[in-house]
Motif scaffolding. Structure first.
Motif, PDB file in Angstrom:
ATOM      1  N   GLN A 234      62.334   7.854   7.849  1.00 23.40           N
ATOM      2  CA  GLN A 234      62.718   8.992   8.655  1.00 23.40           C
ATOM      3  C   GLN A 234      62.558  10.018   8.020  1.00 23.40           C
ATOM      4  O   GLN A 234      63.992  10.676   8.268  1.00 23.40           O
ATOM      5  CB  GLN A 234      62.625   8.677  10.185  1.00 23.40           C
ATOM      6  CG  GLN A 234      61.703   7.673  10.825  1.00 23.40           C
ATOM      7  CD  GLN A 234      61.070   7.287  11.166  1.00 23.40           C
ATOM      8  OE1 GLN A 234      60.339   8.413  11.242  1.00 23.40           O
ATOM      9  NE2 GLN A 234      60.116   5.438  11.438  1.00 23.40           N
TER      10      GLN A 234
ATOM     11  N   GLU B 263      66.123  10.095  23.180  1.00 25.28           N
ATOM     12  CA  GLU B 263      64.642   9.756  22.793  1.00 25.28           C
ATOM     13  C   GLU B 263      63.674   9.087  22.252  1.00 25.28           C
ATOM     14  O   GLU B 263      64.463   9.246  20.671  1.00 25.28           O
ATOM     15  CB  GLU B 263      63.679  11.329  23.172  1.00 25.28           C
ATOM     16  CG  GLU B 263      61.812  11.145  23.485  1.00 25.28           C
ATOM     17  CD  GLU B 263      61.751  12.643  23.688  1.00 25.28           C
ATOM     18  OE1 GLU B 263      60.329  12.549  24.104  1.00 25.28           O
ATOM     19  OE2 GLU B 263      62.397  13.256  23.883  1.00 25.28           O
TER      20      GLU B 263
ATOM     21  N   GLU C  77      65.416   2.916  13.750  1.00 23.30           N
ATOM     22  CA  GLU C  77      64.329   4.677  13.262  1.00 23.30           C
ATOM     23  C   GLU C  77      62.769   5.193  13.365  1.00 23.30           C
ATOM     24  O   GLU C  77      62.369   5.940  14.331  1.00 23.30           O
ATOM     25  CB  GLU C  77      64.728   4.792  11.952  1.00 23.30           C
ATOM     26  CG  GLU C  77      64.826   4.294  11.221  1.00 23.30           C
ATOM     27  CD  GLU C  77      65.598   2.629  10.531  1.00 23.30           C
ATOM     28  OE1 GLU C  77      65.137   3.121   9.441  1.00 23.30           O
ATOM     29  OE2 GLU C  77      65.973   2.268  11.742  1.00 23.30           O
TER      30      GLU C  77
ATOM     31  N   VAL D 144      70.788   8.110  20.117  1.00 20.93           N
ATOM     32  CA  VAL D 144      69.622   8.247  20.635  1.00 20.93           C
ATOM     33  C   VAL D 144      68.925   9.394  21.810  1.00 20.93           C
ATOM     34  O   VAL D 144      69.830   8.353  22.347  1.00 20.93           O
ATOM     35  CB  VAL D 144      68.620   6.723  20.378  1.00 20.93           C
ATOM     36  CG1 VAL D 144      67.419   6.899  20.985  1.00 20.93           C
ATOM     37  CG2 VAL D 144      68.571   6.185  18.792  1.00 20.93           C
TER      38      VAL D 144
ATOM     39  N   TRP E 211      62.571   5.993  16.989  1.00 19.70           N
ATOM     40  CA  TRP E 211      63.283   7.209  17.089  1.00 19.70           C
ATOM     41  C   TRP E 211      62.413   9.077  17.771  1.00 19.70           C
ATOM     42  O   TRP E 211      61.489   9.066  16.513  1.00 19.70           O
ATOM     43  CB  TRP E 211      64.494   8.154  16.914  1.00 19.70           C
ATOM     44  CG  TRP E 211      65.638   6.572  16.992  1.00 19.70           C
ATOM     45  CD1 TRP E 211      65.165   5.015  17.618  1.00 19.70           C
ATOM     46  CD2 TRP E 211      66.396   6.052  15.926  1.00 19.70           C
ATOM     47  NE1 TRP E 211      66.455   4.462  17.053  1.00 19.70           N
ATOM     48  CE2 TRP E 211      67.748   5.038  16.192  1.00 19.70           C
ATOM     49  CE3 TRP E 211      67.168   7.261  15.082  1.00 19.70           C
ATOM     50  CZ2 TRP E 211      68.198   4.791  15.645  1.00 19.70           C
ATOM     51  CZ3 TRP E 211      68.455   6.738  14.178  1.00 19.70           C
ATOM     52  CH2 TRP E 211      68.308   5.268  14.457  1.00 19.70           C
ATOM     53  N   LYS E 212      63.320   9.656  18.359  1.00 15.54           N
ATOM     54  CA  LYS E 212      62.500  11.268  18.475  1.00 15.54           C
ATOM     55  C   LYS E 212      63.086  12.145  18.208  1.00 15.54           C
ATOM     56  O   LYS E 212      63.017  13.087  18.316  1.00 15.54           O
ATOM     57  CB  LYS E 212      61.596  11.301  19.899  1.00 15.54           C
ATOM     58  CG  LYS E 212      59.926   9.944  20.245  1.00 15.54           C
ATOM     59  CD  LYS E 212      58.939  10.658  21.234  1.00 15.54           C
ATOM     60  CE  LYS E 212      57.885   9.737  21.504  1.00 15.54           C
ATOM     61  NZ  LYS E 212      57.225  10.139  22.757  1.00 15.54           N
ATOM     62  N   ARG E 213      64.071  11.797  19.202  1.00 18.64           N
ATOM     63  CA  ARG E 213      65.123  13.422  18.874  1.00 18.64           C
ATOM     64  C   ARG E 213      66.712  12.470  18.667  1.00 18.64           C
ATOM     65  O   ARG E 213      66.953  11.123  19.910  1.00 18.64           O
ATOM     66  CB  ARG E 213      64.838  13.875  20.205  1.00 18.64           C
ATOM     67  CG  ARG E 213      64.292  14.865  20.582  1.00 18.64           C
ATOM     68  CD  ARG E 213      64.766  15.914  21.257  1.00 18.64           C
ATOM     69  NE  ARG E 213      65.115  15.354  22.407  1.00 18.64           N
ATOM     70  CZ  ARG E 213      66.476  15.660  23.428  1.00 18.64           C
ATOM     71  NH1 ARG E 213      66.981  16.501  22.767  1.00 18.64           N
ATOM     72  NH2 ARG E 213      65.876  15.185  24.360  1.00 18.64           N
ATOM     73  N   ILE E 214      67.422  12.697  17.881  1.00 19.62           N
ATOM     74  CA  ILE E 214      68.413  11.973  18.157  1.00 19.62           C
ATOM     75  C   ILE E 214      70.191  13.047  18.143  1.00 19.62           C
ATOM     76  O   ILE E 214      69.638  14.026  17.767  1.00 19.62           O
ATOM     77  CB  ILE E 214      69.009  11.141  16.924  1.00 19.62           C
ATOM     78  CG1 ILE E 214      68.466  11.953  15.764  1.00 19.62           C
ATOM     79  CG2 ILE E 214      67.593   9.741  16.845  1.00 19.62           C
ATOM     80  CD1 ILE E 214      69.231  11.111  14.317  1.00 19.62           C
TER      81      ILE E 214
ATOM     82  N   SER F 204      72.020   0.088  13.604  1.00 26.98           N
ATOM     83  CA  SER F 204      70.785   0.092  14.823  1.00 26.98           C
ATOM     84  C   SER F 204      70.519  -1.325  13.995  1.00 26.98           C
ATOM     85  O   SER F 204      70.680  -1.649  12.834  1.00 26.98           O
ATOM     86  CB  SER F 204      70.068   1.336  14.029  1.00 26.98           C
ATOM     87  OG  SER F 204      69.994   0.863  12.984  1.00 26.98           O
TER      88      SER F 204
END
Length: 267
Positions: free
Chosen positions: A247, A267, A189, A265, A192-195, A184
């Motif tokens: 995070q 979201e 990061e 990723v 990012w909200k969801r991975i 990345s």
């Protein structure tokens, strides 16, 4: 992107275990920060922030959930998982107070000799785990003895960016992540909200606030005289007085993680 490193910390604030593979449970990586040292008199938790030599304490997790303690100058000690009849000790970690099983007098004597003052070793079963910090996560989310959240993720490129700004390489273990991501961009990061890693999905809860612990060399236990990496982080990673790096995550299922797994990723 891929998972490039996986770390577990069986005993809070002691040395890391580098893993190739790990299962997950309700509290994050199986065996991660399920044990903690507390002051015998107050039950207050102990960390490298006040006791940098804790960085030289090794606590290895075994398949039964117990620990093997070792340190230079002391014989190793196997500590079994406390049984159902173990004494419960009142402990405090940040603003949380809870009652958890005590590991017994033999472990307490060994660790008191290492720490230099009366110390007890405690363990947290899943059913006694803490809720997340107020306002974060979902009602069912729980955390063991980590500061606030089950998992910490850092992008390798973010550390590389920091090292370049400081002018010398910084050890990833100064930041004590569980998951390191390769491939990345620096600080990707943050957005990012969801991975998903392998078959496991994670929610990204909030940035990690960094403290004086990052100035301790994980190999020697010595503090950096120039207060790096905090000094440089404050120049570009400070928000409302807090320094952010990495995070905090919660896993939405159990499953297994293995170094090399792809990271997506969502979201």
């Amino acid at each position: 992107m891929r998972l490039s490193a996986l770390y577990r910390y069986p005993l809070k604030s002691a040395r890391a275990e580098l893993l190739q593979r790990s299962s997950l449970d309700l509290l994050g990586l199986v065996g991660d920060r399920r044990w903690m040292l507390v002051e015998e008199s107050s039950g207050r938790f102990l960390t490298q922030r006040a006791l940098p030599h804790m960085s030289q304490l090794t606590a290895l997790w075994n398949a039964e959930g117990g620990l093997t303690l070792s340190a230079e100058g002391q014989s190793s000690l196997d500590v079994p998982l406390p049984g159902a009849g173990a004494e419960l000790r009142g402990v405090t970690i940040w603003r949380d107070t809870l009652r958890v099983p005590d590991a017994g007098d033999e472990a307490a004597r060994w660790l008191s000799d290492f720490i230099g003052k009366p110390t007890r070793l405690v363990q947290v079963p899943q059913e006694r785990a803490r809720m997340l910090q107020s306002g974060y996560g979902e009602i069912q989310d729980r955390v063991a003895f980590a500061d606030g959240f089950p998992l910490l993720l850092i992008g390798q490129a973010s550390l590389d960016d920091l090292s370049a700004r400081i002018g010398r390489p910084q050890e990833m273990l100064r930041f004590r992540p569980n998951l390191v991501i390769e491939g990345s961009e620096a600080f990707a990061e943050d957005g990012w909200k969801r991975i998903r890693i392998g078959d496991v999905e994670f929610r990204v809860i909030k940035p990690c606030t960094r403290c004086i612990l990052t100035t301790i060399d994980p190999q020697t236990g010595e503090r950096s005289e120039d207060r790096e990496p905090l000094t440089t982080l404050k120049t570009y990673r400070q928000k409302e007085g807090d320094v952010m790096f990495g995070q905090n995550l919660v896993n939405d299922s159990n499953g297994v993680l293995e170094v090399g797994m792809p990271v997506v990723v969502l979201e």
